[in-house]
Design a protein around this motif. Structure first.
Motif, PDB file in Angstrom:
ATOM      1  N   ALA A   1       5.794 -11.184   2.592  1.00 31.65           N
ATOM      2  CA  ALA A   1       6.225  -9.789   2.702  1.00 31.65           C
ATOM      3  C   ALA A   1       4.986  -8.904   2.841  1.00 31.65           C
ATOM      4  O   ALA A   1       4.498  -8.332   1.859  1.00 31.65           O
ATOM      5  N   ARG A   2       4.447  -8.856   4.035  1.00 29.82           N
ATOM      6  CA  ARG A   2       3.251  -8.046   4.274  1.00 29.82           C
ATOM      7  C   ARG A   2       3.611  -6.572   4.208  1.00 29.82           C
ATOM      8  O   ARG A   2       4.553  -6.125   4.850  1.00 29.82           O
ATOM      9  N   VAL A   3       2.868  -5.819   3.419  1.00 29.78           N
ATOM     10  CA  VAL A   3       3.139  -4.385   3.304  1.00 29.78           C
ATOM     11  C   VAL A   3       2.509  -3.663   4.491  1.00 29.78           C
ATOM     12  O   VAL A   3       1.303  -3.711   4.708  1.00 29.78           O
ATOM     13  N   GLU A   4       3.386  -3.031   5.269  1.00 36.36           N
ATOM     14  CA  GLU A   4       2.938  -2.336   6.482  1.00 36.36           C
ATOM     15  C   GLU A   4       3.024  -0.830   6.316  1.00 36.36           C
ATOM     16  O   GLU A   4       2.190  -0.093   6.816  1.00 36.36           O
ATOM     17  N   THR A   5       4.075  -0.368   5.627  1.00 37.84           N
ATOM     18  CA  THR A   5       4.249   1.086   5.505  1.00 37.84           C
ATOM     19  C   THR A   5       4.457   1.499   4.051  1.00 37.84           C
ATOM     20  O   THR A   5       5.119   0.804   3.275  1.00 37.84           O
ATOM     21  N   ILE A   6       3.852   2.623   3.710  1.00 38.37           N
ATOM     22  CA  ILE A   6       4.001   3.199   2.361  1.00 38.37           C
ATOM     23  C   ILE A   6       4.306   4.677   2.561  1.00 38.37           C
ATOM     24  O   ILE A   6       3.551   5.395   3.219  1.00 38.37           O
TER      25      ILE A   6
ATOM     26  N   TRP B   1       8.204   5.998  -4.283  1.00 40.24           N
ATOM     27  CA  TRP B   1       7.519   5.391  -3.139  1.00 40.24           C
ATOM     28  C   TRP B   1       8.528   4.532  -2.392  1.00 40.24           C
ATOM     29  O   TRP B   1       9.397   3.916  -3.022  1.00 40.24           O
ATOM     30  N   ILE B   2       8.407   4.497  -1.069  1.00 36.46           N
ATOM     31  CA  ILE B   2       9.225   3.556  -0.287  1.00 36.46           C
ATOM     32  C   ILE B   2       8.257   2.659   0.479  1.00 36.46           C
ATOM     33  O   ILE B   2       7.406   3.129   1.228  1.00 36.46           O
ATOM     34  N   VAL B   3       8.379   1.389   0.213  1.00 30.84           N
ATOM     35  CA  VAL B   3       7.454   0.416   0.821  1.00 30.84           C
ATOM     36  C   VAL B   3       8.217  -0.415   1.859  1.00 30.84           C
ATOM     37  O   VAL B   3       9.307  -0.923   1.575  1.00 30.84           O
ATOM     38  N   ASN B   4       7.633  -0.505   3.031  1.00 31.59           N
ATOM     39  CA  ASN B   4       8.226  -1.256   4.157  1.00 31.59           C
ATOM     40  C   ASN B   4       9.649  -0.804   4.474  1.00 31.59           C
ATOM     41  O   ASN B   4      10.431  -1.559   5.048  1.00 31.59           O
ATOM     42  N   GLY B   5       9.998   0.385   4.056  1.00 32.91           N
ATOM     43  CA  GLY B   5      11.323   0.931   4.374  1.00 32.91           C
ATOM     44  C   GLY B   5      12.466   0.291   3.609  1.00 32.91           C
ATOM     45  O   GLY B   5      13.619   0.691   3.766  1.00 32.91           O
TER      46      GLY B   5
ATOM     47  N   LEU C   1       6.820   3.817  -9.316  1.00 33.88           N
ATOM     48  CA  LEU C   1       5.449   3.391  -9.611  1.00 33.88           C
ATOM     49  C   LEU C   1       4.993   2.358  -8.575  1.00 33.88           C
ATOM     50  O   LEU C   1       5.672   1.353  -8.338  1.00 33.88           O
ATOM     51  N   LEU C   2       3.832   2.626  -7.989  1.00 40.14           N
ATOM     52  CA  LEU C   2       3.279   1.719  -6.977  1.00 40.14           C
ATOM     53  C   LEU C   2       1.935   1.204  -7.493  1.00 40.14           C
ATOM     54  O   LEU C   2       1.066   1.995  -7.879  1.00 40.14           O
ATOM     55  N   VAL C   3       1.769  -0.113  -7.497  1.00 41.11           N
ATOM     56  CA  VAL C   3       0.519  -0.687  -8.015  1.00 41.11           C
ATOM     57  C   VAL C   3      -0.176  -1.466  -6.899  1.00 41.11           C
ATOM     58  O   VAL C   3       0.400  -2.399  -6.328  1.00 41.11           O
ATOM     59  N   GLY C   4      -1.396  -1.054  -6.611  1.00 36.05           N
ATOM     60  CA  GLY C   4      -2.184  -1.721  -5.570  1.00 36.05           C
ATOM     61  C   GLY C   4      -2.955  -2.879  -6.164  1.00 36.05           C
ATOM     62  O   GLY C   4      -3.912  -2.678  -6.928  1.00 36.05           O
ATOM     63  N   ALA C   5      -2.537  -4.090  -5.830  1.00 35.91           N
ATOM     64  CA  ALA C   5      -3.213  -5.304  -6.312  1.00 35.91           C
ATOM     65  C   ALA C   5      -3.492  -6.217  -5.127  1.00 35.91           C
ATOM     66  O   ALA C   5      -3.521  -7.438  -5.258  1.00 35.91           O
ATOM     67  N   GLY C   6      -3.721  -5.593  -3.982  1.00 36.01           N
ATOM     68  CA  GLY C   6      -3.827  -6.354  -2.736  1.00 36.01           C
ATOM     69  C   GLY C   6      -5.237  -6.769  -2.372  1.00 36.01           C
ATOM     70  O   GLY C   6      -5.518  -7.040  -1.203  1.00 36.01           O
ATOM     71  N   GLY C   7      -6.139  -6.803  -3.347  1.00 42.73           N
ATOM     72  CA  GLY C   7      -7.493  -7.274  -3.070  1.00 42.73           C
ATOM     73  C   GLY C   7      -8.325  -6.256  -2.308  1.00 42.73           C
ATOM     74  O   GLY C   7      -8.010  -5.058  -2.279  1.00 42.73           O
ATOM     75  N   HIS C   8      -9.375  -6.751  -1.675  1.00 40.59           N
ATOM     76  CA  HIS C   8     -10.371  -5.865  -1.059  1.00 40.59           C
ATOM     77  C   HIS C   8      -9.764  -4.963   0.022  1.00 40.59           C
ATOM     78  O   HIS C   8     -10.157  -3.813   0.177  1.00 40.59           O
ATOM     79  N   PHE C   9      -8.808  -5.490   0.788  1.00 40.88           N
ATOM     80  CA  PHE C   9      -8.214  -4.690   1.872  1.00 40.88           C
ATOM     81  C   PHE C   9      -6.816  -4.202   1.481  1.00 40.88           C
ATOM     82  O   PHE C   9      -5.926  -4.110   2.321  1.00 40.88           O
ATOM     83  N   CYS C  10      -6.643  -3.885   0.219  1.00 41.33           N
ATOM     84  CA  CYS C  10      -5.325  -3.501  -0.292  1.00 41.33           C
ATOM     85  C   CYS C  10      -4.754  -2.288   0.465  1.00 41.33           C
ATOM     86  O   CYS C  10      -5.396  -1.240   0.552  1.00 41.33           O
ATOM     87  N   PRO C  11      -3.526  -2.408   0.979  1.00 46.04           N
ATOM     88  CA  PRO C  11      -2.951  -1.283   1.718  1.00 46.04           C
ATOM     89  C   PRO C  11      -2.689  -0.058   0.830  1.00 46.04           C
ATOM     90  O   PRO C  11      -2.690   1.069   1.324  1.00 46.04           O
ATOM     91  N   VAL C  12      -2.472  -0.280  -0.469  1.00 48.87           N
ATOM     92  CA  VAL C  12      -2.255   0.875  -1.361  1.00 48.87           C
ATOM     93  C   VAL C  12      -3.564   1.649  -1.521  1.00 48.87           C
ATOM     94  O   VAL C  12      -3.598   2.879  -1.452  1.00 48.87           O
TER      95      VAL C  12
END
Ligand SMILES: Cc1cc2nc3c(=O)[nH]c(=O)nc-3n(C[C@H](O)[C@H](O)[C@H](O)COP(=O)(O)OP(=O)(O)OC[C@H]3O[C@@H](n4cnc5c(N)ncnc54)[C@H](O)[C@@H]3O)c2cc1C
Length: 377
Positions: free
Chosen positions: A117-122, A129-133, A139-150
């Motif tokens: 489930a790749r996050v494309e839209t926030i 928050w609406i993620v990927n529609g 609450l939105l938590v960015g834990a996506g590593g170095h290139f985290c989309p959040v």
């Protein structure tokens, strides 16, 4: 539309730790990850006992059918120079395979996990928050590593940040290769570049060998990697046919300019927040600890996720990891530092007390104490 209390982007150690702590407290949390687990992660797979403590990891359970390499001694030096062996006589670290470790933690978290489930839209919709529609929550938590989309959504521009660049390879050894290889499981080897701007490692875990090199500058990385590989092959530390092409990755250090880790309704944890330690590049412990600290703040906020309610997390990170720039060497000319450093690396005292105890094992860092450390259902 799936509605949840918390949407966590990224199911690595930071995301799974945070999600596990929320799930344990009965909150509805969804983890989205672009990968399918078990997934590969470029990493040496070395964890310190602080990680085991923070995660309340049951080593007996974990070690059943998974690689758990106990580390009791190290070899250190400068590439091409003399080698020192430091013996601890007890387990001071562990070697794990990230594909196994991350999948185990994520499953243990008890949170709903959506893989591939790749996050494309926030998008922001009022207080949600609406993620990927298709996934909505306050609450939105960015834990996506170095290139985290959040982190990117919150304004991080990683292209301009100073980072560690690294290349690594992990491969299973055949019987012949195993006999030929001097690196033993309990003795990871760490060799610093002559300019002390990076280091390489050779690390055995079970029947696998992990070799890599990371540097604080991008210049000449390929040449440094090639020189390190030649050194390892010529000293028969690795098989002569070790591939020359390794996997590349970059990550932000805590000492670098950090992104804002707290916004209205949003938090960053782990590599997304740029928390890895500069001296060692260790990022799993800060990922896990930041996940716990973030969870503690969120649980105390009791459903109010305005920036002011999430600020305690930023303060907790500063208290745990420091506020300003930390450097290992005083501000004297680089050549002088390197020359003095090379001499120091030859002394057993420096190798044990500074390089290993302080930089790599964080011996003086007390265990993380949080009010709520339960993870999982
Ligand atoms: C070569 C190398 C060696 C290292 N060795 C060590 C070591 O031995 N010990 C150590 O402690 N640290 C090490 N580190 C650092 C460590 O790997 C990281 O600090 C750690 O993985 C951070 O965990 P995390 O959960 O923040 O991020 P990650 O583990 O990177 O997890 C992020 C997750 O987010 C997912 N994701 C990313 N983008 C999206 C998206 N758009 N949509 C959905 N999901 C997404 C990814 O698939 C991934 O699963 C090393 C790093 C490198 C590069």
């Amino acid at each position: 539309m799936r509605t949840a209390e918390a949407i966590v982007v990224g199911g690595g150690p930071a995301g799974s730790t945070f999600a596990g702590a929320l799930a344990a407290a009965g909150l509805d949390v969804v983890v989205l990850d672009q990968a399918e687990f078990p997934r590969h992660k470029v990493c040496a797979g070395w964890i310190t006992p602080g990680v085991v403590d923070a995660l309340s990891l049951d080593l007996q359970d974990y070690g059943r059918g998974r690689v758990l390499q106990r580390i009791t001694r190290f070899r250190t030096g400068v590439i091409g120079g003399p080698v020192l062996e430091t013996e601890y006589g007890r387990t001071v670290s562990y070697g794990i395979l990230r594909c196994e470790f991350d999948a185990y933690l994520l499953r243990r978290s008890g949170a709903e996990v959506r893989e591939a489930a790749r996050v494309e839209t926030i998008e922001r919709a009022g207080r949600d928050w609406i993620v990927n529609g298709d996934t909505r929550g306050p609450l939105l938590v960015g834990a996506g590593g170095h290139f985290c989309p959040v982190a990117r959504h919150l304004g991080a521009r990683r292209e301009r940040d100073p980072v560690v660049v690294a290349q690594e390879i992990e491969l299973p050894l055949t019987g012949d290769q195993e006999r030929e290889t001097a690196v033993r499981g309990e003795t990871p080897e760490l060799y610093f570049c002559a300019d002390l701007k990076g280091y390489g490692w050779a690390f055995r875990k079970g029947d696998r060998l992990n070799v890599g090199l990371g540097r604080l500058d991008r210049q000449g990385l390929t040449a440094h990697v090639a020189a390190f590989r030649d050194f390892l092959v010529s000293t028969r530390r690795v098989p002569a046919d070790l591939p020359a092409r390794w996997n590349g990755h970059a990550y932000l250090l805590y000492e670098a300019r950090r992104p804002s880790v707290v916004e209205d309704g949003a938090l960053l944890v782990g590599d997304a927040a740029g928390l890895a330690y500069a001296a060692s590049g260790e990022g799993i412990r800060p990922a896990v600890e930041s996940g716990l600290l973030a969870a503690e703040t969120v649980l105390s906020a009791r459903g109010q996720y305005g920036r002011q309610y999430l600020e305690p997390y930023r303060r907790a990170l500063a208290a745990r990891f420091g506020t300003g720039e930390r450097r290992f060497f005083p501000p004297v000319p680089a050549g002088l530092v390197a020359a003095a450093g090379r001499r120091l690396f030859r002394t057993g005292w420096f190798a044990k007390r500074v390089v290993l105890d302080r930089w790599f094992l964080h011996k003086d860092l007390p265990a993380l104490r949080t009010g709520r450390t339960a993870i999982g259902p």
